[in-house]
Design a protein around this motif. Structure first.
Motif, PDB file in Angstrom:
ATOM      1  N   GLU A 140     -13.143   4.930  -1.178  1.00  0.00           N
ATOM      2  CA  GLU A 140     -13.594   4.464  -3.358  1.00  0.00           C
ATOM      3  C   GLU A 140     -14.591   5.676  -3.586  1.00  0.00           C
ATOM      4  O   GLU A 140     -14.864   6.576  -4.348  1.00  0.00           O
ATOM      5  CB  GLU A 140     -13.572   3.343  -3.692  1.00  0.00           C
ATOM      6  CG  GLU A 140     -15.192   3.071  -2.913  1.00  0.00           C
ATOM      7  CD  GLU A 140     -14.966   2.036  -1.984  1.00  0.00           C
ATOM      8  OE1 GLU A 140     -13.972   1.619  -1.511  1.00  0.00           O
ATOM      9  OE2 GLU A 140     -15.862   1.199  -0.756  1.00  0.00           O
ATOM     10  N   TYR A 186      -6.577   9.099  -2.795  1.00  0.00           N
ATOM     11  CA  TYR A 186      -8.096   8.061  -1.765  1.00  0.00           C
ATOM     12  C   TYR A 186      -8.300   6.651  -1.927  1.00  0.00           C
ATOM     13  O   TYR A 186      -8.921   6.293  -1.641  1.00  0.00           O
ATOM     14  CB  TYR A 186      -9.110   9.176  -2.711  1.00  0.00           C
ATOM     15  CG  TYR A 186      -9.090  10.630  -2.265  1.00  0.00           C
ATOM     16  CD1 TYR A 186      -7.991  10.984  -1.540  1.00  0.00           C
ATOM     17  CD2 TYR A 186     -10.200  11.329  -3.263  1.00  0.00           C
ATOM     18  CE1 TYR A 186      -8.691  12.319  -1.097  1.00  0.00           C
ATOM     19  CE2 TYR A 186     -10.059  13.012  -2.761  1.00  0.00           C
ATOM     20  CZ  TYR A 186      -9.023  13.014  -2.060  1.00  0.00           C
ATOM     21  OH  TYR A 186      -9.066  14.713  -1.675  1.00  0.00           O
ATOM     22  N   VAL A 187      -8.333   6.292  -3.291  1.00  0.00           N
ATOM     23  CA  VAL A 187      -8.501   4.576  -3.239  1.00  0.00           C
ATOM     24  C   VAL A 187      -7.415   3.965  -2.560  1.00  0.00           C
ATOM     25  O   VAL A 187      -8.174   2.937  -2.063  1.00  0.00           O
ATOM     26  CB  VAL A 187      -8.400   3.977  -4.756  1.00  0.00           C
ATOM     27  CG1 VAL A 187      -8.405   3.010  -5.128  1.00  0.00           C
ATOM     28  CG2 VAL A 187      -9.547   4.677  -5.896  1.00  0.00           C
ATOM     29  N   GLY A 240      -8.250   3.770   0.929  1.00  0.00           N
ATOM     30  CA  GLY A 240      -9.276   3.373   1.317  1.00  0.00           C
ATOM     31  C   GLY A 240     -10.233   3.646   1.335  1.00  0.00           C
ATOM     32  O   GLY A 240     -11.509   3.222   1.375  1.00  0.00           O
ATOM     33  N   ALA A 272     -13.223   8.568  -4.037  1.00  0.00           N
ATOM     34  CA  ALA A 272     -12.775   8.469  -4.890  1.00  0.00           C
ATOM     35  C   ALA A 272     -13.542   8.965  -6.667  1.00  0.00           C
ATOM     36  O   ALA A 272     -12.925   9.945  -7.195  1.00  0.00           O
ATOM     37  CB  ALA A 272     -11.519   7.324  -5.114  1.00  0.00           C
ATOM     38  N   LEU A 273     -14.612   8.570  -6.598  1.00  0.00           N
ATOM     39  CA  LEU A 273     -15.264   8.475  -7.413  1.00  0.00           C
ATOM     40  C   LEU A 273     -16.337   9.486  -8.132  1.00  0.00           C
ATOM     41  O   LEU A 273     -15.910  10.958  -8.726  1.00  0.00           O
ATOM     42  CB  LEU A 273     -16.143   7.306  -7.888  1.00  0.00           C
ATOM     43  CG  LEU A 273     -16.514   5.795  -7.559  1.00  0.00           C
ATOM     44  CD1 LEU A 273     -17.076   5.008  -7.863  1.00  0.00           C
ATOM     45  CD2 LEU A 273     -15.240   5.962  -9.566  1.00  0.00           C
ATOM     46  N   ASP A 277     -16.259   1.581   3.425  1.00  0.00           N
ATOM     47  CA  ASP A 277     -17.325   1.092   2.375  1.00  0.00           C
ATOM     48  C   ASP A 277     -18.556   1.951   2.102  1.00  0.00           C
ATOM     49  O   ASP A 277     -18.522   2.843   3.195  1.00  0.00           O
ATOM     50  CB  ASP A 277     -17.828  -0.318   2.864  1.00  0.00           C
ATOM     51  CG  ASP A 277     -18.754  -0.465   4.109  1.00  0.00           C
ATOM     52  OD1 ASP A 277     -19.650  -0.971   3.746  1.00  0.00           O
ATOM     53  OD2 ASP A 277     -18.591   0.430   5.248  1.00  0.00           O
ATOM     54  N   THR A 278     -18.986   1.916   0.871  1.00  0.00           N
ATOM     55  CA  THR A 278     -19.983   3.122   0.714  1.00  0.00           C
ATOM     56  C   THR A 278     -21.373   2.608   1.287  1.00  0.00           C
ATOM     57  O   THR A 278     -21.681   3.550   1.903  1.00  0.00           O
ATOM     58  CB  THR A 278     -19.929   2.873  -0.516  1.00  0.00           C
ATOM     59  OG1 THR A 278     -18.888   3.112  -1.727  1.00  0.00           O
ATOM     60  CG2 THR A 278     -20.377   3.655  -1.382  1.00  0.00           C
ATOM     61  N   GLN A 318     -15.174  11.107   5.974  1.00  0.00           N
ATOM     62  CA  GLN A 318     -15.307  10.987   3.710  1.00  0.00           C
ATOM     63  C   GLN A 318     -16.350  11.860   3.720  1.00  0.00           C
ATOM     64  O   GLN A 318     -16.705  12.720   2.551  1.00  0.00           O
ATOM     65  CB  GLN A 318     -15.789   9.325   3.507  1.00  0.00           C
ATOM     66  CG  GLN A 318     -13.975   8.282   4.388  1.00  0.00           C
ATOM     67  CD  GLN A 318     -14.431   7.166   3.360  1.00  0.00           C
ATOM     68  OE1 GLN A 318     -15.731   7.281   2.047  1.00  0.00           O
ATOM     69  NE2 GLN A 318     -13.862   6.542   3.568  1.00  0.00           N
ATOM     70  N   ASN A 357     -11.162   0.576   5.780  1.00  0.00           N
ATOM     71  CA  ASN A 357     -11.055   0.957   4.491  1.00  0.00           C
ATOM     72  C   ASN A 357     -12.693   1.118   5.070  1.00  0.00           C
ATOM     73  O   ASN A 357     -13.728   0.797   5.983  1.00  0.00           O
ATOM     74  CB  ASN A 357     -11.405  -0.347   4.129  1.00  0.00           C
ATOM     75  CG  ASN A 357     -10.782  -0.992   3.042  1.00  0.00           C
ATOM     76  OD1 ASN A 357      -9.735   0.275   3.153  1.00  0.00           O
ATOM     77  ND2 ASN A 357      -9.810  -2.568   3.169  1.00  0.00           N
ATOM     78  N   ARG A 399       0.403  -0.804   0.153  1.00  0.00           N
ATOM     79  CA  ARG A 399      -0.340  -0.071   0.380  1.00  0.00           C
ATOM     80  C   ARG A 399       0.917   1.253  -0.101  1.00  0.00           C
ATOM     81  O   ARG A 399       0.489   1.795  -0.350  1.00  0.00           O
ATOM     82  CB  ARG A 399      -0.532   0.167   1.487  1.00  0.00           C
ATOM     83  CG  ARG A 399      -2.256  -0.193   0.988  1.00  0.00           C
ATOM     84  CD  ARG A 399      -3.485  -0.200   2.387  1.00  0.00           C
ATOM     85  NE  ARG A 399      -4.334   0.034   1.568  1.00  0.00           N
ATOM     86  CZ  ARG A 399      -5.592   0.059   2.827  1.00  0.00           C
ATOM     87  NH1 ARG A 399      -5.160  -0.387   4.129  1.00  0.00           N
ATOM     88  NH2 ARG A 399      -6.731   0.300   1.753  1.00  0.00           N
TER      89      ARG A 399
END
Lengths: 174, 121
Positions: free
Chosen positions: A52, A46-47, A50, A55-56, A127-128, B69, A125, A4
């Motif tokens: 994502e 950003y990916v 962790g 990042a998108l 997650d969305t 985030q 990480n 990483r």
């Protein structure tokens, strides 16, 4: 040095180098294009970290929209295409700016690196699903206000561009 | 992962952006510098979110990861709104002055009259 770390080092070096090129290149359009590289590789960072979804969104909003708006502004302000030496301020001011930029970098490094520590940690990480739950749970009112802010910015931008007084010469006649 | 790497990148981006703001004469390129500073701020938010909540956090505190985030998403949206309005101002400036050089003398009624008198003489 984990995989990483290595990935972040690669992407981050490209990001930093393209940022430096974006502020030092002598061609106006190249500056905007280096900004694309910089913000795109930042999405890669950003990916690696962790995040994502962030990042998108970064790719969609920054690379997809903001840079296009910047390029439009360059076109509408008749920015000179090609090499142009008149883009920078006088040499003394540029040296002062470089010193100030380096000082800011040093200050941030001194202040922030002890904060996160130099030992290896395992980043969480994101997650969305959990980010979305937070966004529409605890942060729902700021989120709604943000939509209002976008509307205000839209109306404000149109108002600023439209109301520019009675017909003035767009170019200096002299 | 060593989290000082993203922090160092954020510091470099902030310094570079500051240099861009101070060393450019074209107003659109000044905004490119502003974008770099904003990018450094968002990178810092994501990094500190990935660090997790190690501080003294109560039971009602929000989890650091999602907070970092979500705040980054907010900053990205704010930056989009900001660049939109800022470029509108730059365009209005271009209509008014015919150039977007931020280190030129601003064209007021006074200087406009003076240049007109100067070209007429």
């Amino acid at each position: 040095m984990t995989a990483r770390d290595l990935a972040f080092l690669l992407v981050g070096l490209v990001c930093a180098a393209s940022a430096v090129l974006a502020v030092t290149t002598r061609q106006v359009v190249h500056s905007a294009l280096w900004l694309v590289v910089c913000l795109g590789t930042l999405a890669g960072c950003y990916v690696v970290l962790g995040a994502e979804l962030v990042a998108l969104v970064q790719l969609l909003v920054y690379v997809g929209a903001v840079v296009v708006v910047v390029l439009f502004a360059l076109m509408l302000t008749r920015a000179p295409i090609g090499r142009n030496d008149g883009l920078g301020t006088p040499r003394l001011q540029r040296v002062a700016a470089a010193v100030l930029g380096a000082a800011t970098t040093g200050l941030l490094l001194v202040a922030l690196v002890p904060l996160v520590g130099t030992e290896a940690t395992t980043p969480q990480n994101g997650d969305t699903r959990s980010v979305a739950a937070a966004l529409f749970g605890a942060w729902v009112w700021p989120f709604e206000l943000l939509s209002l802010l976008l509307l205000v910015a839209l109306v404000g931008a149109v108002a600023v561009v439209r109301v520019s007084g009675p017909a003035r010469p767009t170019r200096d006649p002299s | 992962m060593h989290l000082w790497l993203p922090v160092a990148l954020a510091a470099v981006l902030a310094g570079t952006g500051l240099y861009g703001v101070l060393a450019r004469r074209n107003a659109v390129l000044v905004l490119v510098g502003v974008e770099l500073v904003l990018a450094s701020a968002t990178l810092l938010l994501v990094t500190l979110g990935a660090r997790g909540s190690t501080g003294a956090s109560g039971a009602t505190a929000l989890p650091a990861l999602q907070t970092g985030q979500v705040l980054t998403l907010f900053v990205i949206t704010l930056a989009a709104a900001e660049i939109c309005v800022a470029l509108a101002v730059v365009l209005a400036l271009f209509r008014l002055q015919g150039h977007v050089d931020v280190s030129e003398e601003p064209r007021t009624e006074d200087t406009a009259a003076r240049t007109r008198a100067g070209s007429g003489a």
